[in-house]
Design a protein around this motif. Sequence first.
Motif, PDB file in Angstrom:
ATOM      1  N   MET A   1      -9.169  -1.748 -13.304  1.00 41.26           N
ATOM      2  CA  MET A   1      -8.347  -1.117 -12.306  1.00 41.26           C
ATOM      3  C   MET A   1      -9.181  -0.345 -11.290  1.00 41.26           C
ATOM      4  SD  MET A   1      -4.770   0.347 -13.735  1.00 41.26           S
ATOM      5  CE  MET A   1      -5.404   1.160 -15.160  1.00 41.26           C
ATOM      6  N   LYS A   2     -10.303   0.192 -11.742  1.00 42.91           N
ATOM      7  CA  LYS A   2     -11.130   0.994 -10.843  1.00 42.91           C
ATOM      8  C   LYS A   2     -11.692   0.158  -9.707  1.00 42.91           C
ATOM      9  CE  LYS A   2     -14.869   4.372 -10.776  1.00 42.91           C
ATOM     10  NZ  LYS A   2     -14.889   4.345  -9.373  1.00 42.91           N
ATOM     11  N   ILE A   3     -12.032  -1.095 -10.005  1.00 43.03           N
ATOM     12  CA  ILE A   3     -12.579  -1.960  -8.959  1.00 43.03           C
ATOM     13  C   ILE A   3     -11.552  -2.156  -7.837  1.00 43.03           C
ATOM     14  CG2 ILE A   3     -11.914  -4.108 -10.111  1.00 43.03           C
ATOM     15  CD1 ILE A   3     -14.428  -5.385  -9.044  1.00 43.03           C
ATOM     16  N   ILE A   4     -10.281  -2.257  -8.192  1.00 42.37           N
ATOM     17  CA  ILE A   4      -9.227  -2.410  -7.187  1.00 42.37           C
ATOM     18  C   ILE A   4      -9.045  -1.115  -6.406  1.00 42.37           C
ATOM     19  CG2 ILE A   4      -6.757  -2.815  -6.861  1.00 42.37           C
ATOM     20  CD1 ILE A   4      -6.900  -4.670  -9.294  1.00 42.37           C
ATOM     21  N   ALA A   5      -9.033   0.003  -7.108  1.00 47.00           N
ATOM     22  CA  ALA A   5      -8.861   1.290  -6.441  1.00 47.00           C
ATOM     23  C   ALA A   5     -10.003   1.563  -5.471  1.00 47.00           C
ATOM     24  CB  ALA A   5      -8.766   2.404  -7.482  1.00 47.00           C
ATOM     25  N   TYR A   7     -12.006  -0.723  -4.037  1.00 54.85           N
ATOM     26  CA  TYR A   7     -11.989  -1.704  -2.961  1.00 54.85           C
ATOM     27  C   TYR A   7     -10.882  -1.392  -1.945  1.00 54.85           C
ATOM     28  CZ  TYR A   7     -11.226  -6.109  -0.521  1.00 54.85           C
ATOM     29  OH  TYR A   7     -11.037  -7.060   0.452  1.00 54.85           O
ATOM     30  N   ALA A   8      -9.687  -1.099  -2.441  1.00 53.08           N
ATOM     31  CA  ALA A   8      -8.538  -0.863  -1.562  1.00 53.08           C
ATOM     32  C   ALA A   8      -8.454   0.582  -1.088  1.00 53.08           C
ATOM     33  CB  ALA A   8      -7.252  -1.247  -2.285  1.00 53.08           C
ATOM     34  N   ARG A   9      -9.334   1.433  -1.624  1.00 51.95           N
ATOM     35  CA  ARG A   9      -9.357   2.854  -1.287  1.00 51.95           C
ATOM     36  C   ARG A   9      -7.989   3.501  -1.546  1.00 51.95           C
ATOM     37  NH1 ARG A   9     -12.941   1.940   4.024  1.00 51.95           N
ATOM     38  NH2 ARG A   9     -14.897   1.664   2.922  1.00 51.95           N
ATOM     39  N   ILE A  10      -7.487   3.218  -2.738  1.00 50.90           N
ATOM     40  CA  ILE A  10      -6.239   3.826  -3.184  1.00 50.90           C
ATOM     41  C   ILE A  10      -6.483   4.468  -4.545  1.00 50.90           C
ATOM     42  CG2 ILE A  10      -4.744   2.264  -1.891  1.00 50.90           C
ATOM     43  CD1 ILE A  10      -4.305   0.653  -4.434  1.00 50.90           C
ATOM     44  N   SER A  11      -5.553   5.274  -4.989  1.00 50.65           N
ATOM     45  CA  SER A  11      -5.727   5.933  -6.283  1.00 50.65           C
ATOM     46  C   SER A  11      -5.371   4.974  -7.411  1.00 50.65           C
ATOM     47  CB  SER A  11      -4.840   7.176  -6.367  1.00 50.65           C
ATOM     48  OG  SER A  11      -3.489   6.803  -6.517  1.00 50.65           O
ATOM     49  N   ILE A  12      -5.824   5.315  -8.605  1.00 50.63           N
ATOM     50  CA  ILE A  12      -5.514   4.513  -9.791  1.00 50.63           C
ATOM     51  C   ILE A  12      -3.988   4.454  -9.979  1.00 50.63           C
ATOM     52  CG2 ILE A  12      -5.730   4.438 -12.310  1.00 50.63           C
ATOM     53  CD1 ILE A  12      -8.381   3.841 -11.324  1.00 50.63           C
ATOM     54  N   PHE A  13      -3.317   5.535  -9.674  1.00 56.21           N
ATOM     55  CA  PHE A  13      -1.862   5.566  -9.828  1.00 56.21           C
ATOM     56  C   PHE A  13      -1.187   4.580  -8.879  1.00 56.21           C
ATOM     57  CE2 PHE A  13      -3.354   9.834 -11.059  1.00 56.21           C
ATOM     58  CZ  PHE A  13      -3.038   9.757 -12.415  1.00 56.21           C
ATOM     59  N   ASP A  14      -1.744   4.429  -7.675  1.00 56.87           N
ATOM     60  CA  ASP A  14      -1.199   3.455  -6.733  1.00 56.87           C
ATOM     61  C   ASP A  14      -1.459   2.026  -7.198  1.00 56.87           C
ATOM     62  OD1 ASP A  14      -0.227   5.434  -5.074  1.00 56.87           O
ATOM     63  OD2 ASP A  14      -2.019   5.469  -3.809  1.00 56.87           O
ATOM     64  N   VAL A  15      -2.569   1.824  -7.878  1.00 55.40           N
ATOM     65  CA  VAL A  15      -2.867   0.494  -8.428  1.00 55.40           C
ATOM     66  C   VAL A  15      -1.798   0.123  -9.454  1.00 55.40           C
ATOM     67  CG1 VAL A  15      -4.500  -0.870  -9.802  1.00 55.40           C
ATOM     68  CG2 VAL A  15      -5.349   0.649  -8.010  1.00 55.40           C
ATOM     69  N   LEU A  16      -1.382   1.092 -10.251  1.00 52.60           N
ATOM     70  CA  LEU A  16      -0.350   0.837 -11.261  1.00 52.60           C
ATOM     71  C   LEU A  16       0.988   0.449 -10.633  1.00 52.60           C
ATOM     72  CD1 LEU A  16      -1.103   3.768 -13.724  1.00 52.60           C
ATOM     73  CD2 LEU A  16      -1.626   1.344 -14.052  1.00 52.60           C
ATOM     74  N   GLU A  17       1.197   0.838  -9.392  1.00 52.95           N
ATOM     75  CA  GLU A  17       2.456   0.542  -8.706  1.00 52.95           C
ATOM     76  C   GLU A  17       2.455  -0.831  -8.026  1.00 52.95           C
ATOM     77  OE1 GLU A  17       5.193   2.455  -8.825  1.00 52.95           O
ATOM     78  OE2 GLU A  17       4.061   3.752 -10.194  1.00 52.95           O
ATOM     79  N   LEU A  18       1.291  -1.496  -7.949  1.00 60.06           N
ATOM     80  CA  LEU A  18       1.225  -2.804  -7.301  1.00 60.06           C
ATOM     81  C   LEU A  18       1.987  -3.834  -8.117  1.00 60.06           C
ATOM     82  CD1 LEU A  18      -2.571  -2.981  -6.336  1.00 60.06           C
ATOM     83  CD2 LEU A  18      -0.650  -2.607  -4.790  1.00 60.06           C
ATOM     84  N   ASN A  19       2.657  -4.769  -7.421  1.00 63.07           N
ATOM     85  CA  ASN A  19       3.270  -5.859  -8.174  1.00 63.07           C
ATOM     86  C   ASN A  19       2.172  -6.817  -8.618  1.00 63.07           C
ATOM     87  OD1 ASN A  19       2.768  -7.795  -6.093  1.00 63.07           O
ATOM     88  ND2 ASN A  19       4.640  -7.171  -5.047  1.00 63.07           N
ATOM     89  N   MET A  20       2.510  -7.705  -9.518  1.00 62.89           N
ATOM     90  CA  MET A  20       1.501  -8.555 -10.147  1.00 62.89           C
ATOM     91  C   MET A  20       0.752  -9.412  -9.129  1.00 62.89           C
ATOM     92  SD  MET A  20       1.823 -11.379 -13.214  1.00 62.89           S
ATOM     93  CE  MET A  20       2.899 -10.361 -14.149  1.00 62.89           C
ATOM     94  N   GLU A  21       1.462  -9.968  -8.156  1.00 60.76           N
ATOM     95  CA  GLU A  21       0.839 -10.829  -7.158  1.00 60.76           C
ATOM     96  C   GLU A  21      -0.188 -10.053  -6.326  1.00 60.76           C
ATOM     97  OE1 GLU A  21       2.368 -12.918  -3.158  1.00 60.76           O
ATOM     98  OE2 GLU A  21       3.449 -13.505  -4.977  1.00 60.76           O
ATOM     99  N   ASP A  22       0.191  -8.874  -5.856  1.00 62.68           N
ATOM    100  CA  ASP A  22      -0.722  -8.052  -5.066  1.00 62.68           C
ATOM    101  C   ASP A  22      -1.910  -7.580  -5.907  1.00 62.68           C
ATOM    102  OD1 ASP A  22       0.826  -8.325  -2.803  1.00 62.68           O
ATOM    103  OD2 ASP A  22       1.922  -6.455  -3.144  1.00 62.68           O
ATOM    104  N   TYR A  23      -1.638  -7.255  -7.171  1.00 62.69           N
ATOM    105  CA  TYR A  23      -2.702  -6.802  -8.070  1.00 62.69           C
ATOM    106  C   TYR A  23      -3.788  -7.870  -8.206  1.00 62.69           C
ATOM    107  CZ  TYR A  23      -5.092  -5.295 -12.308  1.00 62.69           C
ATOM    108  OH  TYR A  23      -6.057  -4.928 -13.215  1.00 62.69           O
TER     109      TYR A  23
END
Length: 69
Positions: A1-5, A7-23
């Motif tokens: 999850m950290k790699i996504i946060a 890369y996208a410059r968002i918080s880990i909590f926002d990563v958890l809110e992504l739908n599966m396709e966007d994730y």
Amino acid sequence: MKIIADYARISIFDVLELNMEDYFETLKDAVIYNNMQTEEGQKRLDDAWILSQTKPDRATLRAYFGRKE
């Protein structure tokens, strides 16, 4: 999850809110971006691209081996 946060410059909590396709799309982009930063990673991406090809590159093969009639 950290790699996504990162890369996208968002918080880990926002990563958890992504739908599966966007994730998974963001994860793919993040992995490609991180691999492009090093020479070894670029080689790994080139190898992965080569392995994903299903049709031969006939023009390159003919240029390399010559056309046999």
